[in-house]
Structure formats: structure tokens, C-alpha cells
Design a protein around this motif. Structure first.
Motif, PDB file in Angstrom:
ATOM      1  N   GLY A 108       2.647  -5.740   8.062  1.00 24.10           N
ATOM      2  CA  GLY A 108       1.220  -5.482   7.952  1.00 24.10           C
ATOM      3  C   GLY A 108       0.897  -4.253   7.137  1.00 24.10           C
ATOM      4  N   ARG A 109       1.823  -3.311   7.073  1.00 24.30           N
ATOM      5  CA  ARG A 109       1.634  -2.096   6.289  1.00 24.30           C
ATOM      6  C   ARG A 109       2.959  -1.373   6.127  1.00 24.30           C
ATOM      7  N   ILE A 110       2.950  -0.381   5.245  1.00 19.64           N
ATOM      8  CA  ILE A 110       4.113   0.455   4.994  1.00 19.64           C
ATOM      9  C   ILE A 110       3.721   1.898   5.324  1.00 19.64           C
ATOM     10  N   GLY A 111       4.573   2.606   6.051  1.00 15.07           N
ATOM     11  CA  GLY A 111       4.361   4.024   6.302  1.00 15.07           C
ATOM     12  C   GLY A 111       5.456   4.838   5.637  1.00 15.07           C
ATOM     13  N   VAL A 112       5.092   5.974   5.045  1.00  9.45           N
ATOM     14  CA  VAL A 112       6.076   6.784   4.322  1.00  9.45           C
ATOM     15  C   VAL A 112       5.789   8.262   4.551  1.00  9.45           C
ATOM     16  N   THR A 113       6.845   9.052   4.702  1.00  8.89           N
ATOM     17  CA  THR A 113       6.665  10.495   4.844  1.00  8.89           C
ATOM     18  C   THR A 113       6.247  11.085   3.500  1.00  8.89           C
ATOM     19  N   VAL A 114       5.277  12.008   3.564  1.00  9.71           N
ATOM     20  CA  VAL A 114       4.701  12.562   2.344  1.00  9.71           C
ATOM     21  C   VAL A 114       4.964  14.057   2.191  1.00  9.71           C
ATOM     22  N   GLY A 115       5.702  14.658   3.121  1.00 14.26           N
ATOM     23  CA  GLY A 115       6.022  16.067   3.013  1.00 14.26           C
ATOM     24  C   GLY A 115       5.348  16.879   4.105  1.00 14.26           C
ATOM     25  N   PRO A 116       5.649  18.167   4.088  1.00 19.44           N
ATOM     26  CA  PRO A 116       6.515  18.856   3.143  1.00 19.44           C
ATOM     27  C   PRO A 116       7.966  18.410   3.251  1.00 19.44           C
ATOM     28  N   ALA A 145       7.747   6.475  -4.187  1.00 19.25           N
ATOM     29  CA  ALA A 145       7.799   5.454  -5.226  1.00 19.25           C
ATOM     30  C   ALA A 145       8.209   4.101  -4.652  1.00 19.25           C
ATOM     31  N   PHE A 146       9.202   4.120  -3.764  1.00 15.50           N
ATOM     32  CA  PHE A 146       9.648   2.848  -3.178  1.00 15.50           C
ATOM     33  C   PHE A 146       8.554   2.240  -2.307  1.00 15.50           C
ATOM     34  N   ALA A 147       7.950   3.041  -1.429  1.00 16.84           N
ATOM     35  CA  ALA A 147       6.926   2.524  -0.526  1.00 16.84           C
ATOM     36  C   ALA A 147       5.718   2.008  -1.294  1.00 16.84           C
ATOM     37  N   GLN A 148       5.281   2.744  -2.307  1.00 14.10           N
ATOM     38  CA  GLN A 148       4.130   2.313  -3.083  1.00 14.10           C
ATOM     39  C   GLN A 148       4.431   1.049  -3.875  1.00 14.10           C
ATOM     40  N   GLY A 149       5.642   0.960  -4.412  1.00 11.13           N
ATOM     41  CA  GLY A 149       6.022  -0.251  -5.133  1.00 11.13           C
ATOM     42  C   GLY A 149       6.070  -1.461  -4.215  1.00 11.13           C
ATOM     43  N   LEU A 150       6.630  -1.270  -3.017  1.00 10.78           N
ATOM     44  CA  LEU A 150       6.701  -2.378  -2.065  1.00 10.78           C
ATOM     45  C   LEU A 150       5.302  -2.782  -1.613  1.00 10.78           C
ATOM     46  N   GLY A 151       4.457  -1.792  -1.320  1.00 13.36           N
ATOM     47  CA  GLY A 151       3.096  -2.106  -0.906  1.00 13.36           C
ATOM     48  C   GLY A 151       2.322  -2.846  -1.976  1.00 13.36           C
ATOM     49  N   ALA A 152       2.495  -2.432  -3.244  1.00 13.04           N
ATOM     50  CA  ALA A 152       1.798  -3.101  -4.338  1.00 13.04           C
ATOM     51  C   ALA A 152       2.280  -4.541  -4.502  1.00 13.04           C
ATOM     52  N   ALA A 153       3.586  -4.745  -4.372  1.00 13.08           N
ATOM     53  CA  ALA A 153       4.138  -6.092  -4.513  1.00 13.08           C
ATOM     54  C   ALA A 153       3.662  -7.025  -3.410  1.00 13.08           C
TER      55      ALA A 153
END
Length: 227
Positions: free
Chosen positions: A62-70, A81-89
Motif C-alpha cells: 500500500g505504501r513505501i516508508g524510508v528513513t530520511v535522516g539524519p 532513490a530506491f524507495a522513490q523508484g519503487l514507489g513511482a513504478a
């Protein structure tokens, strides 16, 4: 909701599939290893294997979660990059989760005060503080003396979590120190499921200005004359 979490911000390379309801996050498939470098070569395979273990296809997420920092400059970009690419696909939302928030969620329990602390070098820590499960102010880059003062004010029985916890071993009496390589995937999944995609974008979270600065002149330009 079924979702995937991706974490390459600190000392882990993690991809996991979870089902999250109103009670908690249930692990369906997980690949996670301590890793200082090489995330870019491993994260796609980790995600594939986690989905296979969970018995789901990427389209079931249903969604992708990714750590953004720090976190690590390079590691953050690999995960994002991986999470955004997977979400876009997949046409699925991608939400960002603060590593400090995820570390605090990993350490939270019994209403104890929590300080999430990452060693930022140069006499600073990235820090955020919680009391009774609620944030006590925003995250920030603090000099060590300022962080120590905040930790003393937490009182005995506090939990210090993250790579910066050991820097304050003698500051708070009775504190529990948890020097983790990264947040628990279950904590990431719980926070990612609750996040608003509009308010939690998947972009790097910087708490300190970058060291690099733009050049004062372009190549070939003459130096500015001095009076």
C-alpha cells in the motif's frame, strides 16, 4: 495495510514487509544486516527477498516508508532513490521517517523519557527528546554541553538511544544506554503507516548546514579587485 520499509541511513541495510493495524506492526518478511557501505549493491535484493518471504508481490504493497535522516550522506541517497523508484513504478505513496523518531520509537516503553542521539562529530549530536511518548521539541544539532543539560533535566531512568548515547554515559544517573546500529524495522513500519504522505515527504532531513559552499567565482572569471 501492507507496506515495505527501507532503511540505509545509519549502520543497517534493511528492507522489510509488514502488515500494520491499530495494534502494531506484524513482520511478514525481513532482510536486515549491519552494513557500513555497499547498501546500493544489496538493497534491491533485500527488498526482493523480503517480499518473497512475505508471500506478496510488490503490487500488494500500500505504501513505501524510508528513513530520511539524519544519517550517512551516501546511505540516505541509496535508500531514498530506491524507495522513490519503487514507489513511482508501483504508483504508491512514499513517506519519509526520521531516523531519530524511529530510534525513539524503538526504545520507547513504560512511559520513560527518551533521548535519540546521533554522533554528528565536531562536538555536536543530532538529538530529539521525548517525555511520556510525546516529543519535547523539534530535532536539532546541539553542542555536547547543551545536549548534556537536556539529558540531566530528563531525570533518572531515562533511555538514551543511538550512536551518540555513549557520549553521555556519565551525565544522567540511572540512564539506560542503547547504542543501536539503526532503528527496529517494526518501529519504522509503525511510523510509516501513520505518516501523512503530504506532511512526511521522502526527502533528506538535514539538521546542519552543509560543509560545501558555492564557489565565489566561476572558472575563468577574474578575481574581484580589492580596494
Amino acid at each position: 495495510m501492507k507496506l515495505m520499509v527501507v532503511d540505509t541511513a545509519l549502520g543497517l541495510c534493511t528492507a522489510g514487509v509488514f502488515e500494520v493495524d491499530g495494534i502494531g506492526a506484524r513482520r511478514l518478511g525481513l532482510r536486515s544486516e549491519p552494513m557500513a557501505k555497499g547498501h546500493s549493491e544489496r538493497i534491491a535484493g533485500f527488498a526482493r527477498d523480503a517480499a518473497a518471504e512475505a508471500g506478496v508481490s510488490f503490487a500488494d504493497l500500500g505504501r513505501i516508508g524510508v528513513t530520511v535522516g539524519p544519517g550517512s550522506f551516501t546511505g540516505l541517497r541509496v535508500g531514498l532513490a530506491f524507495a522513490q523508484g519503487l514507489g513511482a513504478a508501483l504508483g504508491r505513496p512514499v513517506v519519509g521517517v526520521s531516523t531519530l523518531d524511529a530510534l525513539a520509537a524503538t526504545a520507547a516503553g513504560a512511559g520513560r523519557a527518551v533521548a535519540a542521539l546521533l554522533d554528528a562529530r565536531r562536538g555536536q549530536v543530532y538529538a530529539r527528546f521525548w517525555r511520556a511518548g510525546e516529543p519535547d521539541g523539534p530535532a536539532g544539532a546541539l553542542i555536547l554541553d547543551a545536549a548534556a543539560e537536556r539529558i540531566r533535566a530528563m531525570g533518572p531512568g531515562a533511555v538514551l538511544v543511538g550512536s551518540g548515547a555513549a557520549l553521555f554515559a556519565g551525565v544522567a544517573g540511572g540512564a539506560t544506554l542503547l547504542a543501536l546500529d539503526g532503528p527496529a524495522p517494526e518501529a519504522l513500519a509503525w511510523l510509516a503507516a501513520r505518516a501523512d504522505p503530504v506532511l512526511a515527504p521522502a526527502r533528506p532531513l538535514y539538521l546542519r548546514a552543509p560543509d560545501a559552499v558555492p564557489p565565489t567565482r566561476l572558472p575563468g572569471q577574474p578575481r574581484a579587485s580589492t580596494p
